[in-house]
Write a protein that holds these residues in place. Structure first.
Motif, PDB file in Angstrom:
ATOM      1  N   MET A   1       0.841  -1.194   0.000  1.00 52.30           N
ATOM      2  CA  MET A   1       0.000   0.000   0.000  1.00 52.30           C
ATOM      3  C   MET A   1       0.879   1.250   0.000  1.00 52.30           C
ATOM      4  SD  MET A   1      -3.218  -1.096   0.151  1.00 52.30           S
ATOM      5  CE  MET A   1      -4.280   0.053   1.010  1.00 52.30           C
ATOM      6  N   ARG A   2       0.422   2.262  -0.739  1.00 50.69           N
ATOM      7  CA  ARG A   2       1.139   3.532  -0.790  1.00 50.69           C
ATOM      8  C   ARG A   2       0.317   4.614  -0.099  1.00 50.69           C
ATOM      9  NH1 ARG A   2       3.082   1.241  -5.503  1.00 50.69           N
ATOM     10  NH2 ARG A   2       5.264   1.776  -6.029  1.00 50.69           N
ATOM     11  N   SER A   3       1.006   5.441   0.678  1.00 49.31           N
ATOM     12  CA  SER A   3       0.338   6.607   1.238  1.00 49.31           C
ATOM     13  C   SER A   3       0.059   7.607   0.120  1.00 49.31           C
ATOM     14  CB  SER A   3       1.211   7.256   2.311  1.00 49.31           C
ATOM     15  OG  SER A   3       2.347   7.839   1.719  1.00 49.31           O
ATOM     16  N   ILE A   4      -0.749   8.593   0.413  1.00 50.13           N
ATOM     17  CA  ILE A   4      -1.076   9.575  -0.621  1.00 50.13           C
ATOM     18  C   ILE A   4       0.167  10.361  -1.032  1.00 50.13           C
ATOM     19  CG2 ILE A   4      -1.750  11.390   1.009  1.00 50.13           C
ATOM     20  CD1 ILE A   4      -3.961  12.160  -0.992  1.00 50.13           C
ATOM     21  N   GLY A   5       1.073  10.615  -0.077  1.00 47.93           N
ATOM     22  CA  GLY A   5       2.310  11.307  -0.421  1.00 47.93           C
ATOM     23  C   GLY A   5       3.203  10.483  -1.325  1.00 47.93           C
ATOM     24  N   GLU A   6       3.302   9.174  -1.035  1.00 50.51           N
ATOM     25  CA  GLU A   6       4.103   8.289  -1.875  1.00 50.51           C
ATOM     26  C   GLU A   6       3.486   8.151  -3.262  1.00 50.51           C
ATOM     27  OE1 GLU A   6       5.884   5.336   1.610  1.00 50.51           O
ATOM     28  OE2 GLU A   6       3.902   4.954   0.741  1.00 50.51           O
ATOM     29  N   MET A   7       2.171   8.076  -3.319  1.00 45.35           N
ATOM     30  CA  MET A   7       1.495   7.973  -4.612  1.00 45.35           C
ATOM     31  C   MET A   7       1.735   9.238  -5.436  1.00 45.35           C
ATOM     32  SD  MET A   7      -0.279   6.232  -6.733  1.00 45.35           S
ATOM     33  CE  MET A   7      -1.406   4.972  -6.131  1.00 45.35           C
ATOM     34  N   ALA A   8       1.682  10.390  -4.776  1.00 44.51           N
ATOM     35  CA  ALA A   8       1.946  11.658  -5.477  1.00 44.51           C
ATOM     36  C   ALA A   8       3.360  11.677  -6.040  1.00 44.51           C
ATOM     37  CB  ALA A   8       1.727  12.832  -4.533  1.00 44.51           C
ATOM     38  N   ARG A   9       4.313  11.227  -5.233  1.00 41.57           N
ATOM     39  CA  ARG A   9       5.710  11.233  -5.674  1.00 41.57           C
ATOM     40  C   ARG A   9       5.942  10.276  -6.841  1.00 41.57           C
ATOM     41  NH1 ARG A   9       8.916   8.229  -1.519  1.00 41.57           N
ATOM     42  NH2 ARG A   9       8.040   6.525  -2.764  1.00 41.57           N
ATOM     43  N   ASP A  10       5.340   9.097  -6.785  1.00 35.26           N
ATOM     44  CA  ASP A  10       5.608   8.062  -7.782  1.00 35.26           C
ATOM     45  C   ASP A  10       4.782   8.213  -9.057  1.00 35.26           C
ATOM     46  OD1 ASP A  10       7.353   6.980  -5.948  1.00 35.26           O
ATOM     47  OD2 ASP A  10       5.946   5.468  -5.217  1.00 35.26           O
ATOM     48  N   SER A  11       3.653   8.932  -8.970  1.00 39.82           N
ATOM     49  CA  SER A  11       2.753   9.001 -10.124  1.00 39.82           C
ATOM     50  C   SER A  11       2.880  10.283 -10.933  1.00 39.82           C
ATOM     51  CB  SER A  11       1.302   8.856  -9.655  1.00 39.82           C
ATOM     52  OG  SER A  11       0.908  10.004  -8.899  1.00 39.82           O
ATOM     53  N   GLY A  12       3.378  11.355 -10.303  1.00 43.22           N
ATOM     54  CA  GLY A  12       3.424  12.642 -10.987  1.00 43.22           C
ATOM     55  C   GLY A  12       2.185  13.481 -10.771  1.00 43.22           C
ATOM     56  N   LEU A  13       1.245  12.998  -9.957  1.00 50.99           N
ATOM     57  CA  LEU A  13       0.066  13.770  -9.575  1.00 50.99           C
ATOM     58  C   LEU A  13       0.304  14.388  -8.200  1.00 50.99           C
ATOM     59  CD1 LEU A  13      -2.823  11.341 -10.609  1.00 50.99           C
ATOM     60  CD2 LEU A  13      -2.303  13.541 -11.676  1.00 50.99           C
ATOM     61  N   GLY A  14      -0.072  15.648  -8.027  1.00 54.07           N
ATOM     62  CA  GLY A  14       0.061  16.271  -6.724  1.00 54.07           C
ATOM     63  C   GLY A  14      -0.924  15.690  -5.716  1.00 54.07           C
ATOM     64  N   VAL A  15      -0.637  15.928  -4.440  1.00 53.01           N
ATOM     65  CA  VAL A  15      -1.524  15.433  -3.377  1.00 53.01           C
ATOM     66  C   VAL A  15      -2.923  16.011  -3.533  1.00 53.01           C
ATOM     67  CG1 VAL A  15      -1.948  15.521  -0.891  1.00 53.01           C
ATOM     68  CG2 VAL A  15       0.341  14.983  -1.743  1.00 53.01           C
ATOM     69  N   SER A  16      -3.010  17.314  -3.815  1.00 54.48           N
ATOM     70  CA  SER A  16      -4.321  17.937  -3.970  1.00 54.48           C
ATOM     71  C   SER A  16      -5.046  17.382  -5.197  1.00 54.48           C
ATOM     72  CB  SER A  16      -4.191  19.454  -4.063  1.00 54.48           C
ATOM     73  OG  SER A  16      -3.309  19.818  -5.105  1.00 54.48           O
ATOM     74  N   ALA A  17      -4.286  17.021  -6.267  1.00 58.15           N
ATOM     75  CA  ALA A  17      -4.910  16.424  -7.450  1.00 58.15           C
ATOM     76  C   ALA A  17      -5.473  15.043  -7.120  1.00 58.15           C
ATOM     77  CB  ALA A  17      -3.902  16.321  -8.590  1.00 58.15           C
ATOM     78  N   LEU A  18      -4.738  14.269  -6.325  1.00 61.08           N
ATOM     79  CA  LEU A  18      -5.249  12.960  -5.914  1.00 61.08           C
ATOM     80  C   LEU A  18      -6.521  13.104  -5.093  1.00 61.08           C
ATOM     81  CD1 LEU A  18      -1.881  11.191  -5.027  1.00 61.08           C
ATOM     82  CD2 LEU A  18      -3.456  10.545  -6.862  1.00 61.08           C
ATOM     83  N   ARG A  19      -6.565  14.102  -4.226  1.00 62.48           N
ATOM     84  CA  ARG A  19      -7.797  14.344  -3.463  1.00 62.48           C
ATOM     85  C   ARG A  19      -8.952  14.696  -4.401  1.00 62.48           C
ATOM     86  NH1 ARG A  19      -4.413  17.597   0.153  1.00 62.48           N
ATOM     87  NH2 ARG A  19      -3.820  16.356   1.970  1.00 62.48           N
TER      88      ARG A  19
END
Length: 355
Positions: A1-19
């Motif tokens: 499992m990835r935290s939202i911060g890790e997902m943002a870092r690895d995907s190229g999407l910002g944290v606010s974009a993921l939200r």
């Protein structure tokens, strides 16, 4: 499992974009902590997030993004190809229409250029106090453009009118204006763009206490200080009408202690903005005139995001222990002024945060 911060870092999407995409039901986390509300993503969602980041950068509308992701997870590549082809066709059509509009605009620009009287053909002789001109150049140098695609911004505008010499720089994302008092000019307005290298050479002559002499002969400008001289050709361009770019409406104002504010900016966590944007600081001016740095996830309506490096440069160029910050709406420029000098200020354009 990835935290939202890790997902943002690895995907190229910002944290606010993921939200945002979670709220829109496009990319929903595999699990949300019921106590903290923190989002966690499964390993298989990384590929979808990277695909989503590419679709976002390509400007695909959200309804089509939904279909692409739904088809992707269902292995329906035929529909994915059709959606991508349709979007590319829209982009090409939009580019064709934009080219037509720009062709018409160039005709208008050429006509206006031929009909306007140039402000760059006069002869000027004036004197200016060396410390005043030095301070003015120091206040604006940071905002000069280095973009070869916009050569008209690659220098310092000398705007001479009456007993005032305004020096102005801009790189589109920030602008700086300062004024020095002059003597000996008849009052008619003259503008020349001094190349940055020549402006720097002029500044090197200004470590004297008395007046210096400025000459403009059409396309040539020279500064005499004692036995030294810096002279050269002006840029053969017209500078934008900077007066029209000045903020018209004053929003909230705050007096900040520069040293403490710089320290807070350095200690605060940077935010992400649009693709390619540098580190951002998000500010808000409270009703009482206090500036606060918004934290990650903050959703205050009056927050303004700024390029952190540009903001630090402007604070340094302000050359005061205290400066006034003027913030309006999140899309309006922010002004940074000296409390004791209303004629010297800088303007920073805000940066849109990720959705």
């Amino acid at each position: 499992m990835r935290s939202i911060g890790e997902m943002a870092r690895d995907s190229g999407l910002g944290v606010s974009a993921l939200r945002f995409y979670d709220g829109a039901g496009v990319l929903v986390p595999a699990w949300v902590d019921p106590v903290s509300g923190y989002r966690w993503y499964g390993p298989e969602q990384l590929e979808e997030a990277r695909l989503l980041a590419r679709l976002r950068r390509a400007g695909m509308p959200l309804p089509d993004v939904r279909l692409v992701l739904a088809s992707w997870s269902g292995a329906d590549t035929d529909l994915v190809r059709k959606l991508l082809t349709a979007h590319l066709r829209r982009l090409e059509q939009g580019l064709s229409e934009a080219r037509s509009e720009f062709s018409a605009l160039r005709v208008l620009v050429d006509h206006r250029e031929n009909s306007m009287t140039s402000l760059r053909s006069a002869t000027v002789r004036l004197t200016v106090a060396a410390p005043g001109l030095a301070a003015a150049l120091d206040s604006v140098r940071f905002a000069a453009s280095a973009d070869p695609e916009l050569p008209m911004l690659g220098g310092v505008l000398f705007d001479i009118e009456g007993e005032s010499l305004h020096v102005v720089t801009t790189d589109r994302y920030r602008m700086a204006v300062a004024r020095a008092r002059t003597a000996g000019h008849d009052g008619s307005r003259v503008q020349v763009i001094v190349p940055t290298a020549l402006a720097d050479a002029m500044r090197a002559l200004l470590d004297v206490s008395g007046p210096v002499r400025l000459r403009v002969d059409g396309a040539r400008v020279a500064l005499e200080a004692g036995s030294g001289e810096a002279a050269g050709q002006c840029l053969d361009h017209d500078f934008p009408d900077y007066r029209r770019l000045l903020p018209q409406v004053v929003g909230r104002r705050a007096l900040v202690e520069v040293a403490a504010f710089r320290q807070a900016l350095g200690a605060g966590r940077a935010r992400s903005g649009e693709a390619g944007a540098r580190d951002l600081s998000v500010l808000r001016v409270e009703d009482g005139g206090t500036v606060t740095l918004c934290t990650e996830g903050s959703e205050e309506p009056d927050r303004v995001a700024l390029d952190r490096g540009f903001l630090l440069d402007a604070l340094t160029a302000g050359a005061r222990d205290q400066l006034i910050l003027e913030l309006g709406t999140p899309t309006a420029p922010i002004a940074i002024r000296r409390p004791d000098d209303e004629n010297t200020f800088s303007i920073l354009m805000p940066v849109r945060l990720e959705d």
